[in-house]
Design a protein around this motif. Structure first.
Motif, PDB file in Angstrom:
ATOM      1  N   VAL A 156       0.879  -1.023  -0.105  1.00  0.00           N
ATOM      2  CA  VAL A 156       0.058  -0.030  -0.005  1.00  0.00           C
ATOM      3  C   VAL A 156       0.926   1.258   0.089  1.00  0.00           C
ATOM      4  N   LYS A 157       0.351   2.351  -0.582  1.00  0.00           N
ATOM      5  CA  LYS A 157       0.828   3.771  -0.580  1.00  0.00           C
ATOM      6  C   LYS A 157       0.079   4.398   0.680  1.00  0.00           C
ATOM      7  N   ASN A 158       0.982   4.483   1.580  1.00  0.00           N
ATOM      8  CA  ASN A 158       0.317   5.441   2.909  1.00  0.00           C
ATOM      9  C   ASN A 158      -0.093   6.983   2.632  1.00  0.00           C
ATOM     10  N   LEU A 159      -1.236   7.213   2.968  1.00  0.00           N
ATOM     11  CA  LEU A 159      -1.779   8.488   2.716  1.00  0.00           C
ATOM     12  C   LEU A 159      -1.987   9.328   3.959  1.00  0.00           C
ATOM     13  N   TYR A 160      -2.390   8.860   5.204  1.00  0.00           N
ATOM     14  CA  TYR A 160      -2.341   9.691   6.291  1.00  0.00           C
ATOM     15  C   TYR A 160      -2.231   8.706   7.528  1.00  0.00           C
ATOM     16  N   ILE A 161      -1.431   9.225   8.379  1.00  0.00           N
ATOM     17  CA  ILE A 161      -1.081   8.539   9.484  1.00  0.00           C
ATOM     18  C   ILE A 161      -1.455   8.950  10.736  1.00  0.00           C
ATOM     19  N   SER A 162      -1.997   8.237  11.571  1.00  0.00           N
ATOM     20  CA  SER A 162      -2.622   8.795  13.044  1.00  0.00           C
ATOM     21  C   SER A 162      -1.456   8.809  13.965  1.00  0.00           C
ATOM     22  N   VAL A 163      -1.284   9.855  14.584  1.00  0.00           N
ATOM     23  CA  VAL A 163      -0.168  10.169  15.628  1.00  0.00           C
ATOM     24  C   VAL A 163      -0.884   9.946  16.966  1.00  0.00           C
TER      25      VAL A 163
ATOM     26  N   ASP B  75       4.788   0.513  13.483  1.00  0.00           N
ATOM     27  CA  ASP B  75       3.546   0.302  12.971  1.00  0.00           C
ATOM     28  C   ASP B  75       2.616   1.332  13.600  1.00  0.00           C
ATOM     29  N   ALA B  76       1.687   1.804  12.571  1.00  0.00           N
ATOM     30  CA  ALA B  76       0.508   2.670  13.191  1.00  0.00           C
ATOM     31  C   ALA B  76      -0.814   2.732  12.184  1.00  0.00           C
ATOM     32  N   TYR B  77      -1.783   3.167  12.989  1.00  0.00           N
ATOM     33  CA  TYR B  77      -3.056   3.131  12.036  1.00  0.00           C
ATOM     34  C   TYR B  77      -3.183   4.297  11.071  1.00  0.00           C
ATOM     35  N   GLY B  78      -3.700   3.789  10.083  1.00  0.00           N
ATOM     36  CA  GLY B  78      -3.712   5.089   8.879  1.00  0.00           C
ATOM     37  C   GLY B  78      -4.453   4.381   7.814  1.00  0.00           C
ATOM     38  N   VAL B  79      -4.842   5.490   6.721  1.00  0.00           N
ATOM     39  CA  VAL B  79      -5.332   5.239   5.578  1.00  0.00           C
ATOM     40  C   VAL B  79      -4.396   5.240   4.432  1.00  0.00           C
ATOM     41  N   ALA B  80      -4.596   4.203   3.618  1.00  0.00           N
ATOM     42  CA  ALA B  80      -3.586   3.913   2.541  1.00  0.00           C
ATOM     43  C   ALA B  80      -4.368   3.283   1.212  1.00  0.00           C
ATOM     44  N   LYS B  81      -3.662   3.453   0.129  1.00  0.00           N
ATOM     45  CA  LYS B  81      -4.076   3.092  -1.157  1.00  0.00           C
ATOM     46  C   LYS B  81      -3.323   1.572  -1.590  1.00  0.00           C
ATOM     47  N   VAL B  82      -4.000   0.676  -2.150  1.00  0.00           N
ATOM     48  CA  VAL B  82      -3.422  -0.649  -2.633  1.00  0.00           C
ATOM     49  C   VAL B  82      -2.725  -0.197  -3.896  1.00  0.00           C
ATOM     50  N   VAL B  83      -1.561  -0.414  -3.973  1.00  0.00           N
ATOM     51  CA  VAL B  83      -0.685  -0.567  -5.270  1.00  0.00           C
ATOM     52  C   VAL B  83      -0.263  -1.805  -5.723  1.00  0.00           C
ATOM     53  N   ALA B  84      -0.236  -2.820  -5.192  1.00  0.00           N
ATOM     54  CA  ALA B  84      -0.070  -4.131  -5.550  1.00  0.00           C
ATOM     55  C   ALA B  84      -0.639  -5.265  -4.549  1.00  0.00           C
TER      56      ALA B  84
ATOM     57  N   PRO C  37     -14.032  13.321   3.913  1.00  0.00           N
ATOM     58  CA  PRO C  37     -12.710  13.436   3.603  1.00  0.00           C
ATOM     59  C   PRO C  37     -11.887  12.234   4.287  1.00  0.00           C
ATOM     60  N   LEU C  38     -10.919  11.809   3.851  1.00  0.00           N
ATOM     61  CA  LEU C  38     -10.076  10.178   4.242  1.00  0.00           C
ATOM     62  C   LEU C  38      -9.620  10.750   5.755  1.00  0.00           C
ATOM     63  N   THR C  39      -9.231  12.129   5.953  1.00  0.00           N
ATOM     64  CA  THR C  39      -8.697  12.299   7.383  1.00  0.00           C
ATOM     65  C   THR C  39      -9.866  11.996   8.312  1.00  0.00           C
ATOM     66  N   TYR C  40     -11.010  12.105   7.996  1.00  0.00           N
ATOM     67  CA  TYR C  40     -12.208  11.925   9.236  1.00  0.00           C
ATOM     68  C   TYR C  40     -11.991  10.058   9.743  1.00  0.00           C
ATOM     69  N   HIS C  41     -11.400   9.471   8.646  1.00  0.00           N
ATOM     70  CA  HIS C  41     -11.204   8.279   8.855  1.00  0.00           C
ATOM     71  C   HIS C  41     -10.133   7.594   9.893  1.00  0.00           C
ATOM     72  N   VAL C  42      -9.399   8.769   9.837  1.00  0.00           N
ATOM     73  CA  VAL C  42      -8.165   8.547  10.794  1.00  0.00           C
ATOM     74  C   VAL C  42      -8.355   8.988  12.277  1.00  0.00           C
ATOM     75  N   GLY C  43      -9.239   9.979  12.202  1.00  0.00           N
ATOM     76  CA  GLY C  43      -9.706  10.655  13.502  1.00  0.00           C
ATOM     77  C   GLY C  43     -11.227  10.343  13.901  1.00  0.00           C
ATOM     78  N   VAL C  44     -12.043  11.413  13.433  1.00  0.00           N
ATOM     79  CA  VAL C  44     -13.262  11.354  14.273  1.00  0.00           C
ATOM     80  C   VAL C  44     -14.189   9.911  13.779  1.00  0.00           C
ATOM     81  N   LEU C  45     -13.823   9.622  12.838  1.00  0.00           N
ATOM     82  CA  LEU C  45     -14.618   8.186  12.390  1.00  0.00           C
ATOM     83  C   LEU C  45     -13.654   7.098  12.483  1.00  0.00           C
ATOM     84  N   GLY C  46     -12.304   7.366  13.073  1.00  0.00           N
ATOM     85  CA  GLY C  46     -11.493   6.272  13.553  1.00  0.00           C
ATOM     86  C   GLY C  46     -11.327   5.989  14.865  1.00  0.00           C
ATOM     87  N   ILE C  47     -10.076   5.489  15.149  1.00  0.00           N
ATOM     88  CA  ILE C  47      -9.940   5.120  16.688  1.00  0.00           C
ATOM     89  C   ILE C  47     -10.089   6.315  17.619  1.00  0.00           C
TER      90      ILE C  47
END
Ligand code: NAP
Length: 346
Positions: A43-50, A81-90, A129-139
């Motif tokens: 995966v190509k990582n887009l947003y990482i939760s800190v 390793d950390a929680y985040g949103v990514a896109k599959v590249v292979a 937005p994808l960032t919501y899935h890292v925060g408000v709709l994430g962990i």
């Protein structure tokens, strides 16, 4: 195709407050293809939760490291390793296709190789937005929802105190509590954060704990009729002050104790006579134990976001090289709302 993959490691275990020199930016060559027969997903990582809990994984020893696979100790030199949103590249796994969005355990790096399929799930952004899935709709959101509704068991009109209230979990706890019909006071570490809580997020009141010399009397001032629920993000002396101000049958949800994470000498020592005679429940929790409310959390919060009853506070840095400073900033109160690092364009 091969890429140069940048990633962050710790140089040695970190047993106090983290600093820039504890971390290292490294690069390695990575083939963006999977071997025939392998079920790996790249995966190509887009947003990482800190997240603050990662500091406990970076210590030589912490009792937290044996609790869950996600809280295991990090070895110096390995990617964090950390929680985040990514896109599959292979993908060699029929469940995931190139181009699909996923959410789950990736890493402090540009690309991750996912070797166990249960570490990631397909992501339907649901128009957010994808960032919501890292925060408000994430962990963070799930933690705030489960901690408040399942652990605190609120009743309308009850008086709620939240610490680290402008942070990722705290701001959402306060918003859920207000939308539910509670009276809510938060504390945070700056004037700007206090204004945000009162003016934008609808808290009934808020204060800067750094300006208070006596936390017990400060809480008596903000809660002349006592506290029914304390959502604890910080531990130590704030927990002691909250317990001293609790009403009978009060509940303390211990979500985290960030002030104790970087200072081994700090401990909460609440007055146990108060705990007994006021019949106070002090309960620690981990969000992963509350999968039962996950569906409710997503549907309720999506509705509140669409109706604009729920405000989203995000604090986004950019670039894998800036993950250490974003992480260090959590322990210095530099973030306002959910701290995220954007790794790549969507
Ligand atoms: P956050 O609140 O967004 O960021 C950390 C904030 O903590 C800082 O901005 C700072 O705000 C405050 N802080 C830092 N050092 C402090 C200190 N010594 N004393 C008092 N406040 C301090 O982080 P988060 O992701 O929302 O996490 C909040 C808490 O929830 C953490 O304890 C975390 O470990 C915990 N958590 C638990 C679970 C679970 O399943 N139980 C899940 C997620 C998170 P100020 O400016 O206000 O000081």
């Amino acid at each position: 195709m091969e890429v140069s993959n940048s990633y962050i490691t710790i140089k040695t275990h970190i047993n106090g407050a983290p600093k820039e020199s504890d971390f290292e930016l490294k690069t390695a060559t990575l083939a963006l293809s999977v071997e025939p027969g392998s079920n790996h997903v790249i995966v190509k990582n887009l947003y990482i939760s800190v997240d603050p809990y990662q500091i406990n994984r970076m210590k030589t020893h912490s009792s937290s490291q044996k609790a869950l696979i996600d809280s295991r100790r990090i070895t110096p030199g390995e990617v964090v390793d950390a929680y985040g949103v990514a896109k599959v590249v292979a993908s060699g796994n029929p469940k995931f296709e190139k181009g699909e969005l996923v959410v789950g355990r990736i890493g402090w790096e540009e690309h991750s190789v996912i070797k166990e399929e249960n570490l990631i799930n397909k992501l339907d952004p649901m128009g957010f937005p994808l960032t919501y899935h890292v925060g408000v709709l994430g962990i963070s959101g799930w933690t705030a929802y489960a901690g408040f509704f399942e652990v605190c068991k609120p009743k309308k009109g009850e008086k709620v105190f939240v610490s680290a209230a402008s942070g990722s979990v705290g701001n959402l706890v306060g918003q859920y509590a207000k939308l539910f019909g509670c009276y809510v006071v938060g504390c945070a570490g700056s004037k700007q954060k206090v204004e945000l809580l009162k003016e934008k997020l609808g808290f009934d009141d808020a204060f800067n704990y750094k300006e208070e010399t006596d936390l017990k009397s400060a809480l008596t001032r903000y809660f002349p009729d006592g506290i029914d629920i304390y959502f604890d993000n910080v531990g130590a002396e704030m927990q002691e002050a909250a317990v001293a101000n609790m009403n009978a049958f009060g509940r303390v949800a211990v979500c985290g104790v960030i002030s104790e994470y970087t200072d081994a000498g700090k401990r909460a020592a609440p007055d146990m006579i108060d705990v007994v005679y006021k019949r106070i429940t002090i309960r620690g929790f981990l969000v992963v134990d509350h999968i039962n409310v996950y569906g409710d959390f997503i549907s309720t919060t999506s509705d509140q976001l669409r109706s604009r009853d729920m405000h989203v506070i995000e604090d986004i840095a950019t670039g894998v090289e800036n993950i250490p400073s974003a992480f260090i900033g959590l322990f210095r109160g530099e973030n306002i709302g959910k701290k995220i690092v954007k790794i790549a364009e969507e």
